[in-house]
Design an enzyme around this catalytic site. Structure first.
Site, PDB file in Angstrom:
ATOM      1  N   GLU A  39       1.357  -1.189   0.507  1.00  0.00           N
ATOM      2  CA  GLU A  39       0.181   0.004   0.436  1.00  0.00           C
ATOM      3  C   GLU A  39       0.588   1.110  -0.216  1.00  0.00           C
ATOM      4  OE1 GLU A  39      -3.155   0.405  -0.480  1.00  0.00           O
ATOM      5  OE2 GLU A  39      -3.483  -1.926  -0.657  1.00  0.00           O
ATOM      6  N   TYR A  56      -7.265   5.762   3.472  1.00  0.00           N
ATOM      7  CA  TYR A  56      -7.212   5.231   2.667  1.00  0.00           C
ATOM      8  C   TYR A  56      -6.777   3.693   3.492  1.00  0.00           C
ATOM      9  CZ  TYR A  56      -5.681   1.566  -0.959  1.00  0.00           C
ATOM     10  OH  TYR A  56      -5.660   0.593  -1.656  1.00  0.00           O
ATOM     11  N   ASP A  75      -9.731   4.872  -2.766  1.00  0.00           N
ATOM     12  CA  ASP A  75      -8.758   5.545  -3.452  1.00  0.00           C
ATOM     13  C   ASP A  75      -9.688   6.263  -4.845  1.00  0.00           C
ATOM     14  OD1 ASP A  75      -9.109   3.455  -5.220  1.00  0.00           O
ATOM     15  OD2 ASP A  75      -7.291   3.334  -5.412  1.00  0.00           O
ATOM     16  N   CYS A  99     -17.656   1.672 -20.562  1.00  0.00           N
ATOM     17  CA  CYS A  99     -19.128   1.597 -20.688  1.00  0.00           C
ATOM     18  C   CYS A  99     -19.918   0.048 -20.782  1.00  0.00           C
ATOM     19  CB  CYS A  99     -20.224   2.806 -20.103  1.00  0.00           C
ATOM     20  SG  CYS A  99     -19.261   4.128 -19.077  1.00  0.00           S
ATOM     21  N   CYS A 111     -18.567  -2.818 -19.617  1.00  0.00           N
ATOM     22  CA  CYS A 111     -17.983  -2.588 -18.360  1.00  0.00           C
ATOM     23  C   CYS A 111     -19.623  -3.821 -17.952  1.00  0.00           C
ATOM     24  CB  CYS A 111     -18.880  -1.572 -17.238  1.00  0.00           C
ATOM     25  SG  CYS A 111     -18.739  -1.174 -15.843  1.00  0.00           S
ATOM     26  N   CYS A 140     -25.308   1.155 -13.046  1.00  0.00           N
ATOM     27  CA  CYS A 140     -24.742   2.413 -13.439  1.00  0.00           C
ATOM     28  C   CYS A 140     -25.325   3.340 -13.325  1.00  0.00           C
ATOM     29  CB  CYS A 140     -23.370   2.108 -13.725  1.00  0.00           C
ATOM     30  SG  CYS A 140     -22.787   3.191 -13.883  1.00  0.00           S
TER      31      CYS A 140
HETATM   32 FE1  SF4 Z   1     -18.655   3.220 -17.288  1.00  0.00          FE
HETATM   33 FE2  SF4 Z   1     -20.574   3.061 -14.838  1.00  0.00          FE
HETATM   34 FE3  SF4 Z   1     -19.018   1.019 -15.481  1.00  0.00          FE
HETATM   35 FE4  SF4 Z   1     -17.777   2.781 -15.007  1.00  0.00          FE
HETATM   36  S1  SF4 Z   1     -18.986   2.329 -13.703  1.00  0.00           S
HETATM   37  S2  SF4 Z   1     -17.140   1.818 -17.198  1.00  0.00           S
HETATM   38  S3  SF4 Z   1     -19.137   4.930 -15.526  1.00  0.00           S
HETATM   39  S4  SF4 Z   1     -20.908   1.569 -16.319  1.00  0.00           S
END
Ligand code: SF4
Length: 225
Positions: free
Chosen positions: A41, A124, A142, A193, A196, A202
């Site tokens: 860390e 953190y 973080d 995204c 993701c 999200c």
């Molecule tokens: Fe996109 Fe949300 Fe995934 Fe980040 S967490 S890459 S903003 S979908």
């Protein structure tokens, strides 16, 4: 359960499943030794992972235990840290080992409120040591985690949201996974995204997805004349 509670559970589930297949194999993820966790860390503050991967085993070969580092001369610690930069981290780590030896019998405490009193340890790092060494279900926010939570939950109190997300018995994995997502997918400049794992849960990702779908030309059957 509220809709936001269900969303948090789905977010965490997707994140953990993704982590199982996408996590990088990093040396500090193979240990629960509090001293080794603390060394990683300190090294990772403001330094790229690839650079730390190079220095971490070398430093531990020279100072394998908290006791060995506490006994070392400052000059030897500086030499072992050379090339990593921000030498202040090394002198803080060195001071930490001496305080831990004197005040805590040579064992790092597991409570973030105690950890944060040690040299070079902020909120953190305290959370990271408590969770990664002792499996405490505490947040470790973080810059990567802060970014993911802000984008995903539009949260004003990121620490509170992070705490609410942590599954009690899988805190280690959750904190590693959300950091990994921020470091490799939800990056500062170009979040990916569409690929993701948590995009559906999200706020930013689902908005992006909706606007992409609305810009796709509607299907029109061809007209046979
Ligand atoms: Fe996109 Fe949300 Fe995934 Fe980040 S967490 S890459 S903003 S979908």
């Amino acid at each position: 359960m509220t809709a936001s509670g269900k969303r948090r559970i789905a977010f965490t589930h997707k994140l953990l499943t993704w982590y199982d297949r996408a996590a990088r194999d990093l040396p500090w993820r193979r240990t629960r030794d509090p001293y080794r966790v603390a060394v990683s860390e300190f090294m990772l503050q403001q330094t790229q992972v690839s650079r730390v991967e190079e220095f971490y085993p070398r430093f531990l070969a020279r100072f394998p235990t908290i006791e060995k580092l506490a006994q070392a001369r400052p000059k030897a610690v500086r030499e072992a840290w050379e090339g990593l930069g921000y030498y202040r981290r090394a002198s803080n780590l060195h001071a930490l080992t001496r305080v831990v030896r004197k005040t805590y019998g040579g064992k790092l405490p597991d409570d973030p409120e105690e950890l944060v009193k040690l040299p070079g340890v902020g909120p953190y790092t305290a959370g990271a040591i408590a969770c990664f060494a002792y499996e405490k279900p505490v947040p470790a926010v973080d810059t990567n985690v802060n970014r993911v939570i802000k984008r995903a939950f539009a949260s004003r109190d990121v620490w509170k949201t992070a705490k609410a997300l942590i599954p009690k018995r899988r805190a280690w994995k959750f904190n590693q996974a959300i950091m990994e997502l921020g470091a490799t997918v939800c990056t500062a400049r170009k979040p990916r995204c569409p690929e993701c794992p948590v995009r559906l849960y999200c706020k930013t990702g689902s908005r992006t997805l909706a606007s992409r779908l609305s810009t796709v030309a509607p299907f029109r059957p061809s007209v046979i004349s």
